[in-house]
Motif scaffolding. Structure first.
Motif, mmCIF file in Angstrom:
data_model
loop_
_atom_site.group_PDB
_atom_site.id
_atom_site.type_symbol
_atom_site.label_atom_id
_atom_site.label_comp_id
_atom_site.label_asym_id
_atom_site.label_seq_id
_atom_site.Cartn_x
_atom_site.Cartn_y
_atom_site.Cartn_z
ATOM 1 N N SER A 193 4.611 -3.784 -8.721
ATOM 2 C CA SER A 193 5.603 -4.223 -9.706
ATOM 3 C C SER A 193 6.845 -4.867 -9.098
ATOM 4 N N LYS A 194 7.234 -4.420 -7.897
ATOM 5 C CA LYS A 194 8.484 -4.894 -7.318
ATOM 6 C C LYS A 194 8.339 -5.470 -5.909
ATOM 7 N N GLY A 195 7.159 -5.353 -5.334
ATOM 8 C CA GLY A 195 6.974 -5.690 -3.926
ATOM 9 C C GLY A 195 7.081 -7.162 -3.580
ATOM 10 N N LYS A 196 7.258 -7.408 -2.304
ATOM 11 C CA LYS A 196 7.309 -8.764 -1.775
ATOM 12 C C LYS A 196 5.899 -9.345 -1.745
ATOM 13 N N LEU A 197 5.779 -10.580 -2.187
ATOM 14 C CA LEU A 197 4.482 -11.261 -2.205
ATOM 15 C C LEU A 197 4.285 -12.064 -0.925
ATOM 16 N N THR A 198 3.165 -11.840 -0.269
ATOM 17 C CA THR A 198 2.741 -12.674 0.856
ATOM 18 C C THR A 198 1.314 -13.107 0.575
ATOM 19 N N HIS A 199 1.100 -14.416 0.478
ATOM 20 C CA HIS A 199 -0.242 -14.886 0.126
ATOM 21 C C HIS A 199 -0.757 -15.882 1.151
ATOM 22 N N PHE A 200 -2.063 -16.083 1.139
ATOM 23 C CA PHE A 200 -2.720 -16.931 2.109
ATOM 24 C C PHE A 200 -3.528 -18.015 1.388
ATOM 25 N N PRO A 201 -3.624 -19.202 1.979
ATOM 26 C CA PRO A 201 -4.327 -20.303 1.307
ATOM 27 C C PRO A 201 -5.756 -19.915 0.929
ATOM 28 N N PRO A 202 -6.112 -20.096 -0.328
ATOM 29 C CA PRO A 202 -7.474 -19.770 -0.760
ATOM 30 C C PRO A 202 -8.511 -20.634 -0.040
ATOM 31 N N LYS A 203 -9.650 -20.042 0.206
ATOM 32 C CA LYS A 203 -10.753 -20.749 0.839
ATOM 33 C C LYS A 203 -12.053 -20.286 0.210
ATOM 34 N N ASP A 204 -12.887 -21.245 -0.148
ATOM 35 C CA ASP A 204 -14.179 -20.936 -0.768
ATOM 36 C C ASP A 204 -14.014 -20.039 -1.993
ATOM 37 N N ASP A 205 -13.036 -20.382 -2.832
ATOM 38 C CA ASP A 205 -12.777 -19.654 -4.083
ATOM 39 C C ASP A 205 -12.394 -18.196 -3.852
ATOM 40 N N LEU A 206 -11.755 -17.929 -2.736
ATOM 41 C CA LEU A 206 -11.299 -16.577 -2.413
ATOM 42 C C LEU A 206 -9.801 -16.622 -2.106
ATOM 43 N N TYR A 207 -9.038 -15.857 -2.865
ATOM 44 C CA TYR A 207 -7.569 -15.847 -2.744
ATOM 45 C C TYR A 207 -7.136 -14.430 -2.412
ATOM 46 N N ILE A 208 -6.437 -14.269 -1.287
ATOM 47 C CA ILE A 208 -6.000 -12.950 -0.835
ATOM 48 C C ILE A 208 -4.484 -12.923 -0.732
ATOM 49 N N TYR A 209 -3.885 -11.907 -1.332
ATOM 50 C CA TYR A 209 -2.432 -11.768 -1.221
ATOM 51 C C TYR A 209 -2.042 -10.290 -1.158
ATOM 52 N N PHE A 210 -0.945 -10.049 -0.443
ATOM 53 C CA PHE A 210 -0.440 -8.695 -0.237
ATOM 54 C C PHE A 210 0.861 -8.501 -0.996
ATOM 55 N N LYS A 211 1.079 -7.284 -1.470
ATOM 56 C CA LYS A 211 2.356 -6.872 -2.048
ATOM 57 C C LYS A 211 2.853 -5.682 -1.227
ATOM 58 N N THR A 212 4.095 -5.762 -0.763
ATOM 59 C CA THR A 212 4.638 -4.698 0.067
ATOM 60 C C THR A 212 5.979 -4.228 -0.474
ATOM 61 N N TYR A 213 6.167 -2.918 -0.463
ATOM 62 C CA TYR A 213 7.432 -2.309 -0.891
ATOM 63 C C TYR A 213 7.653 -1.081 -0.026
ATOM 64 N N GLU A 214 8.710 -1.140 0.800
ATOM 65 C CA GLU A 214 8.976 -0.082 1.781
ATOM 66 C C GLU A 214 7.720 0.141 2.612
ATOM 67 N N ASP A 215 7.115 1.337 2.578
ATOM 68 C CA ASP A 215 5.932 1.567 3.409
ATOM 69 C C ASP A 215 4.622 1.448 2.630
ATOM 70 N N GLU A 216 4.698 0.971 1.380
ATOM 71 C CA GLU A 216 3.488 0.817 0.563
ATOM 72 C C GLU A 216 2.932 -0.601 0.707
ATOM 73 N N ILE A 217 1.643 -0.694 0.984
ATOM 74 C CA ILE A 217 0.971 -1.984 1.156
ATOM 75 C C ILE A 217 -0.221 -2.052 0.196
ATOM 76 N N VAL A 218 -0.253 -3.109 -0.610
ATOM 77 C CA VAL A 218 -1.353 -3.314 -1.556
ATOM 78 C C VAL A 218 -1.926 -4.703 -1.328
ATOM 79 N N VAL A 219 -3.241 -4.793 -1.284
ATOM 80 C CA VAL A 219 -3.898 -6.089 -1.121
ATOM 81 C C VAL A 219 -4.701 -6.422 -2.373
ATOM 82 N N ASN A 220 -4.573 -7.655 -2.816
ATOM 83 C CA ASN A 220 -5.331 -8.154 -3.961
ATOM 84 C C ASN A 220 -6.297 -9.226 -3.482
ATOM 85 N N ILE A 221 -7.509 -9.194 -3.992
ATOM 86 C CA ILE A 221 -8.526 -10.166 -3.608
ATOM 87 C C ILE A 221 -9.115 -10.777 -4.877
ATOM 88 N N ILE A 222 -8.930 -12.069 -5.030
ATOM 89 C CA ILE A 222 -9.468 -12.783 -6.184
ATOM 90 C C ILE A 222 -10.688 -13.565 -5.739
#
Length: 268
Positions: free
Chosen positions: A187-216
C-alpha cells in the motif's frame, strides 16, 4: 488560490483534481509543487492519473503491451509525488473496465492486480467489483447497482445475490484489497520495476524491511522465474510466501501460470 487556503486551514486534508490528459509531461504540471512549472502552482496535492489509466486500457484492448505500462510509470520522475496520484481504470465518465476488456476476465484480473499493487491511491468505481460491463454511453455506464433499492429482484451485495461470474471478480478484488490492507509494502512501499520481456513484468514494493514481489504473466504460457537475479532485493531470502494462498515456497525459482498475476512476500 482556493486549494492553498483550504490546505492552510486543514493541512492534513488531501485534495484530488481531475486533469483529463494521459500525457504525464502535461499532467504532472498540475500537481502542487511541480518541478516542471516555475511560475504556476495548483496547490493540488493529488491528481487523477489518466496516464496510467490510458496505458492499462491500451493493454486491455490489445493495442499495446506491458512495456507501455512500464514506460508510463518510468515517467514518474516528472511528478512532485507520484504516490499521491489517484489510479483507476474506470469512472462515471468513461466505459467500464470489462467493456474495454471485451469480457476477457483473465486479462481484466491482471489489470486489477496492477491497479492495487503498483503505486498511488486506487479508486474503484461502483460495480467494478462485480464486473459490470456496459458501454461508453453515460446513461448506460451509470446504471444502478443491482440491490439495495425497493423493487430490486436481487442484491449483488450478497454472495447468493451475485452470479458465478460476479462472485469470481468480487472474490478476486476482495482478496487483493485484503492483501493491500495487511501489507504496508503493497500500500505504501517504494516501487522498483524492470522492463517487461516476453509478456512478463516483474516489480518490487519495499517498505522498511518488508519486500514484496509482483509478477505479471500476460503470455499464453507458464513462465519459469528465477528471482535470484534480482539480488538487490532477494539476497539472503530463503523462502517466499504466496500472499494469495499463504503457501510457503523454499528457494527463489517459481512457476507462474499463463495470464496470471502472482504476489510473494520475501522471507529471510
Amino acid at each position: 488560490d482556493w486549494a492553498k487556503e483550504i490546505l492552510y486551514e486543514y493541512p492534513t486534508l488531501n485534495i484530488v483534481g481531475e486533469v483529463w490528459t494521459g500525457e504525464p509531461a502535461i499532467l504532472s504540471g498540475y500537481q502542487g509543487g511541480s518541478p516542471l512549472r516555475k511560475n504556476y502552482n495548483s496547490n493540488l496535492p493529488a491528481l487523477t492519473d489518466f496516464g496510467l489509466r490510458d496505458a492499462l486500457i491500451r493493454f486491455l484492448q490489445n493495442k499495446k503491451g506491458l512495456y507501455d505500462i512500464f514506460t508510463t510509470l518510468s515517467k514518474d520522475y516528472l511528478y512532485a509525488d507520484p504516490n499521491n496520484l489517484v489510479v483507476f481504470t474506470d469512472n462515471h465518465d468513461i466505459a467500464r473496465t470489462m467493456f474495454y476488456a471485451d469480457s476477457n476476465v483473465a486479462k481484466a484480473k491482471l489489470v486489477y492486480h496492477m491497479l492495487l499493487t503498483l503505486r498511488g491511491i486506487p479508486q474503484i468505481f461502483y460495480g467494478t467489483e462485480i464486473g459490470m460491463i456496459e458501454n461508453e454511453d453515460h446513461g448506460t455506464l451509470r446504471k444502478p447497482f443491482p440491490g439495495g433499492f425497493p423493487g430490486d429482484t436481487r442484491s449483488a451485495f450478497t454472495e447468493k445475490g451475485r452470479t458465478a461470474y460476479e462472485n469470481d471478480i468480487y472474490n478476486y478484488l476482495h482478496q487483493l484489497l485484503q492483501i493491500r490492507k495487511s501489507s504496508k509494502a503493497v500500500s505504501k512501499g517504494k516501487l522498483t520495476h524492470f522492463p517487461p520481456k516476453d509478456d512478463l513484468y516483474i516489480y518490487f514494493k519495499t517498505y522498511e524491511d518488508e519486500i514484496v514481489v509482483n509478477i505479471i504473466n500476460a503470455s499464453d504460457n507458464t513462465k519459469d522465474v528465477d528471482l535470484s537475479i534480482y539480488a538487490n532485493f532477494t539476497s539472503g531470502v530463503k523462502k517466499l510466501e504466496d500472499m494469495k494462498t499463504g503457501k510457503i515456497l523454499t528457494g527463489l525459482k517459481i512457476k507462474v501460470d499463463k495470464e496470471t498475476a502472482a504476489i510473494y512476500k520475501a522471507i529471510k
